[in-house]
Each structure stands twice: as structure tokens, then as C-alpha cells.
Design an enzyme around this catalytic site. Structure first.
Site, PDB file in Angstrom:
ATOM      1  N   LYS A   1       0.436  56.904   8.062  1.00 38.68           N
ATOM      2  CA  LYS A   1       1.381  56.824   6.940  1.00 38.68           C
ATOM      3  C   LYS A   1       1.805  55.360   6.768  1.00 38.68           C
ATOM      4  O   LYS A   1       1.549  54.523   7.643  1.00 38.68           O
ATOM      5  CB  LYS A   1       2.587  57.718   7.197  1.00 38.68           C
ATOM      6  CG  LYS A   1       3.364  57.382   8.444  1.00 38.68           C
ATOM      7  CD  LYS A   1       4.478  58.379   8.699  1.00 38.68           C
ATOM      8  CE  LYS A   1       5.203  58.049   9.980  1.00 38.68           C
ATOM      9  NZ  LYS A   1       6.587  58.463   9.995  1.00 38.68           N
ATOM     10  N   ARG A  15      16.279  66.428  11.489  1.00 42.68           N
ATOM     11  CA  ARG A  15      15.851  65.652  10.326  1.00 42.68           C
ATOM     12  C   ARG A  15      15.082  66.579   9.380  1.00 42.68           C
ATOM     13  O   ARG A  15      15.435  66.745   8.234  1.00 42.68           O
ATOM     14  CB  ARG A  15      14.994  64.465  10.783  1.00 42.68           C
ATOM     15  CG  ARG A  15      14.569  63.530   9.685  1.00 42.68           C
ATOM     16  CD  ARG A  15      13.782  62.342  10.207  1.00 42.68           C
ATOM     17  NE  ARG A  15      12.478  62.706  10.759  1.00 42.68           N
ATOM     18  CZ  ARG A  15      11.576  61.831  11.184  1.00 42.68           C
ATOM     19  NH1 ARG A  15      11.843  60.531  11.152  1.00 42.68           N
ATOM     20  NH2 ARG A  15      10.415  62.235  11.660  1.00 42.68           N
ATOM     21  N   TYR A  35      18.086  26.379   4.101  1.00 42.83           N
ATOM     22  CA  TYR A  35      19.246  26.945   3.403  1.00 42.83           C
ATOM     23  C   TYR A  35      20.439  27.070   4.342  1.00 42.83           C
ATOM     24  O   TYR A  35      20.298  27.512   5.488  1.00 42.83           O
ATOM     25  CB  TYR A  35      18.908  28.344   2.879  1.00 42.83           C
ATOM     26  CG  TYR A  35      18.009  28.349   1.660  1.00 42.83           C
ATOM     27  CD1 TYR A  35      18.391  27.739   0.480  1.00 42.83           C
ATOM     28  CD2 TYR A  35      16.779  28.994   1.711  1.00 42.83           C
ATOM     29  CE1 TYR A  35      17.565  27.766  -0.637  1.00 42.83           C
ATOM     30  CE2 TYR A  35      15.947  29.027   0.594  1.00 42.83           C
ATOM     31  CZ  TYR A  35      16.350  28.400  -0.576  1.00 42.83           C
ATOM     32  OH  TYR A  35      15.537  28.428  -1.670  1.00 42.83           O
ATOM     33  N   MET A  89      11.872  32.564   1.215  1.00 51.18           N
ATOM     34  CA  MET A  89      11.046  33.625   0.626  1.00 51.18           C
ATOM     35  C   MET A  89       9.559  33.435   0.942  1.00 51.18           C
ATOM     36  O   MET A  89       8.858  34.385   1.289  1.00 51.18           O
ATOM     37  CB  MET A  89      11.264  33.664  -0.894  1.00 51.18           C
ATOM     38  CG  MET A  89      10.642  34.884  -1.541  1.00 51.18           C
ATOM     39  SD  MET A  89      10.812  34.916  -3.329  1.00 51.18           S
ATOM     40  CE  MET A  89      12.555  35.116  -3.550  1.00 51.18           C
TER      41      MET A  89
HETATM   42  C1  LIG Z   1       6.509  63.545  12.410  1.00 48.58           C
HETATM   43  C2  LIG Z   1       5.914  62.338  13.058  1.00 48.58           C
HETATM   44  N1  LIG Z   1       4.949  62.512  13.967  1.00 48.58           N
HETATM   45  C3  LIG Z   1       4.377  61.447  14.588  1.00 48.58           C
HETATM   46  C4  LIG Z   1       4.764  60.159  14.306  1.00 48.58           C
HETATM   47  C5  LIG Z   1       4.109  59.005  15.030  1.00 48.58           C
HETATM   48  O1  LIG Z   1       5.037  58.371  15.860  1.00 48.58           O
HETATM   49  P1  LIG Z   1       4.627  57.096  16.724  1.00 48.58           P
HETATM   50  O2  LIG Z   1       4.345  56.014  15.764  1.00 48.58           O
HETATM   51  O3  LIG Z   1       5.823  56.826  17.557  1.00 48.58           O
HETATM   52  O4  LIG Z   1       3.431  57.487  17.512  1.00 48.58           O
HETATM   53  C6  LIG Z   1       5.775  59.945  13.376  1.00 48.58           C
HETATM   54  C7  LIG Z   1       6.219  58.563  13.091  1.00 48.58           C
HETATM   55  O5  LIG Z   1       7.273  58.242  12.698  1.00 48.58           O
HETATM   56  C8  LIG Z   1       6.367  61.062  12.729  1.00 48.58           C
HETATM   57  O6  LIG Z   1       7.350  60.910  11.829  1.00 48.58           O
END
Ligand SMILES: Cc1ncc(COP(=O)(O)O)c(C=O)c1O
Length: 358
Positions: A35, A131, A253, A301
Site C-alpha cells: 500500500k 481501528r 530561514y 522546499m
Molecule cells: C492491516 C495491516 N496489515 C499489515 C500491515 C503491515 O505492517 P508492517 O509494515 O509493520 O509490516 C499494515 C501496515 O500498516 C496494516 O495496516
């Protein structure tokens, strides 16, 4: 290309880290979480690097999965948040995605949109992270109420809140809570992220879900884990200007850095618009020609400034490593008061990703 600013993606490190994490859990299948553009490494890059190795990939949202399909990635893909809107159920079915469903609203959508040919459904259970996910009781009920669309291949998924700390009993509590549901249903399970894979063998399930470990950062509190994985990204830029300043003069800055003696300042072609954290303060290390040198003045930047007085011969065009093979991202993240996950995912699209094999 004009600027020399690049994120070098080390394919061999990704393969090494994946193999290492798999070796810790030989009874599990290990899916790679790609992701957020594979935590900034490029989801398509990583899916291609691990094409013949990873049995599945996970993304957060449907759009990320569709992009992978458009790039010809035909491996199983699990969408961790499931559909955010009803129409995504059709996309999931058509693109052969497995959706992790965390709420009965999503199950209603699937039932309405794809009653006879639903996409693969896994069920998210909240065991303490609070969550996403159903309570174990609601999950059990959903398995009965929606048996028309949930197949026997459904996997029960939960997520650990504190697996990075092997002394925290919250993980054992979550595992206990989950185990009771699993026993009642007899379904396959997916629990472990990278920290749980490293530190909690009891969490290894049918499917582990690893992200950060594959990208070569330490997901644990305990720094000793760092040497087990190799950095998968080197963020580098080059020196674009050099100047000599007198003791007492300021840099950048807000005049946030003052020279204590006559100094040489190198200006580097990377800034917060590229994802280098503005929160990195004076003294944060970078590597100039392989030698550590401290940040001097606020990150701007498109540029940052470094005190190279002690580095020796520095020239315009010399390479600077912001983090990577020789300067671990974990150290830079600590200087920025954040975690490596954030640094990796914030490297902006302006920075070309260049995949390298050794
Ligand atoms: C639901 C879920 N599973 C697995 C992972 C993978 O976690 P990690 O990057 O700590 O291995 C994440 C990452 O945020 C997650 O949200």
C-alpha cells in the site's frame, strides 16, 4: 534529467528481506503489503521484483489494486480496508481482488451488487486495536448471516497494536481473544505484520502480512533487530552549491544555525517538497562522499544545507546520501521525531525511483 536527486530501490535487499521474513515463519504464507506505493518504493516496482516469490500482495484501497492490475500484476491482491463505496464490490469481483470486510455495511453492499458471484471475502476482527474490525461475536454472527456470500476460504484477519514491543502483554491478550473465535470457526487466519513476524512467533498464521521489514527498516523497539534487514531505498541528492562563511554568520530561514567558526556550507538539491522531513533539526546526519556531516539550518522546499567543514574535499555534483545503505532511515526518522514508515511514504513523486540490482 537535470537534478541528481533519486530514490534508488535496492531489488536485492527487498528479495533478501522477504526471504528472511519468510524463513521466520515457514508454516505461513507471506503476503507483501505494498500500500501507499509500497511505502514509497513503487508498488509496481516491488510487485515486479517479487513477482515469482510473493504468493500475494496487500494494498489498503481498491484504486491501489486496480493500478497493479493495469500494470499487468496478476498475483492475488488483498484489499485491506475493503470497499469504501458499494460500486467497489463490482470492481473487486471483476479484477479478482480479495476484500477484507470490517463492517456488515460492506457485506450488504456485496450481497446487493454481487449476490451470486461475490469477490473473495476475508473478515476483519477487532481484538483490541480498535481501528477496524467486528467484535468476535459480530464476526461469528456475520459468518452465519452472510454465508451466501462468504466462502469456506474466508480468512479471519486481525491486527496487532503493539507487536513492536515484545514486553507488552497487549499482544498476548489480542492473540488469546482471537484464538477463541478461530477455534469456534475453524477458519484460516492472518495476524502478523512485520513486528509480529519478527517478535511474536505465536502470531504466525496461515497468512502473514509484512511491509516495513521488506523495506529494510526496523519495526521493533529493540534496535538489535536492525541488522537483520537490509535498506531497500537509498535517498540521494547532490551538492549544488558551496560557500565559505565566517564565524558568527547564520544559514537559512529564520537564522536557525550560526557558525561557531569559519565554516563551509554545502547546499544539497533536495528539500521538504521531495519528502525530506522539515522537522529534521540542526545536526541531523547526512553522508557527503560517504562521510557524516550535520544539517546546518532549516530544511527548505527544494534544498537543504549541510556543514561540510570537516568533510575535506567537496565539489559541486558530489553525491549525498540522505538515508539508505550507509545511513539507516531509522536514525534519520528519530532525528525528525517520527518513524521510518512516515519518511518512506512521504518521498514525493518528484523524486524518480530507480530500481537497481547489484
Ligand atoms: C492491516 C495491516 N496489515 C499489515 C500491515 C503491515 O505492517 P508492517 O509494515 O509493520 O509490516 C499494515 C501496515 O500498516 C496494516 O495496516
Amino acid at each position: 534529467m537535470s537534478r541528481q536527486t533519486q530514490a534508488i530501490i535496492h531489488a536485492d535487499a527487498i528479495i533478501h528481506n522477504f526471504d528472511y521474513l519468510c524463513s521466520l515463519a515457514p508454516q505461513s504464507q507471506t503476503m507483501v503489503v505494498i500500500k501507499a506505493d509500497a511505502y514509497g518504493h513503487g508498488a509496481i516496482n516491488v510487485a515486479r521484483i517479487l513477482r515469482n516469490k510473493a504468493p500475494a500482495f496487500a494494498v489498503a484501497i481498491t484504486e491501489e489494486a486496480i493500478k497493479l492490475r493495469e500494470a499487468g500484476i496478476d498475483a492475488p491482491i488483498v484489499v485491506l480496508e475493503g470497499p469504501h463505496q458499494e460500486k467497489e464490490c463490482l470492481q473487486a469481483r471483476d479484477e479478482n481482488l480479495t476484500i477484507v470486510v470490517h463492517d456488515t455495511t460492506q457485506l450488504e453492499w456485496v450481497k446487493r451488487q454481487t449476490p451470486t458471484q461475490p469477490p473473495g471475502i476475508w473478515l476483519k476482527v477487532d481484538t483490541g486495536m480498535h481501528r477496524l474490525g467486528m467484535t468476535p461475536e459480530d464476526a461469528q454472527r456475520a459468518l452465519t448471516d452472510y454465508s451466501q456470500i462468504i466462502g469456506d476460504d474466508c480468512v479471519l484477519v486481525t491486527h496487532m497494536a503493539s507487536a513492536d514491543d515484545t514486553d507488552n502483554s497487549a499482544t498476548a491478550n489480542q492473540l488469546d481473544k482471537f484464538a477463541r473465535l478461530v477455534k469456534q470457526t475453524g477458519l484460516a487466519v492472518s495476524i502478523a505484520n512485520s513486528p509480529a513476524t519478527l517478535g511474536w512467533p505465536a502470531s504466525h498464521g496461515n497468512w502473514n502480512r509484512v511491509g516495513l521489514g521488506v523495506f529494510g527498516s526496523n519495526p521493533m523497539h529493540d534496535a538489535s533487530y536492525l541488522s537483520r534487514v537490509q535498506p531497500a531505498m537509498t535517498l540521494r541528492a547532490s551538492v549544488i552549491a558551496l560557500r565559505h562563511i565566517k564565524a558568527g554568520e547564520y544559514v537559512g530561514y529564520g537564522q536557525a544555525w550560526q557558525a561557531q567558526k569559519d565554516s563551509i556550507i554545502a547546499t544539497i538539491g533536495i528539500g521538504y517538497a521531495d519528502g525530506y522531513p522539515r522537522h529534521c533539526s540542526n545536526g541531523t546526519p547526512v553522508l557527503v562522499n560517504g562521510q557524516r556531516a550535520p544539517l546546518a539550518g532549516r530544511v527548505s522546499m527544494d534544498m537543504l544545507t549541510v556543514d561540510v567543514t570537516e568533510v575535506g574535499q567537496v565539489q559541486i555534483g558530489d553525491f549525498v546520501e540522505l538515508w539508505g545503505e550507509k545511513l539507516r532511515i531509522d536514525e534519520v526518522a528519530a532525528c525528525a521525531g517520527t518513524i521510518s514508515y512516515e519518511l518512506m511514504t512521504r518521498v514525493s513523486p518528484r523524486v524518480p525511483r530507480v530500481v537497481r540490482y547489484r
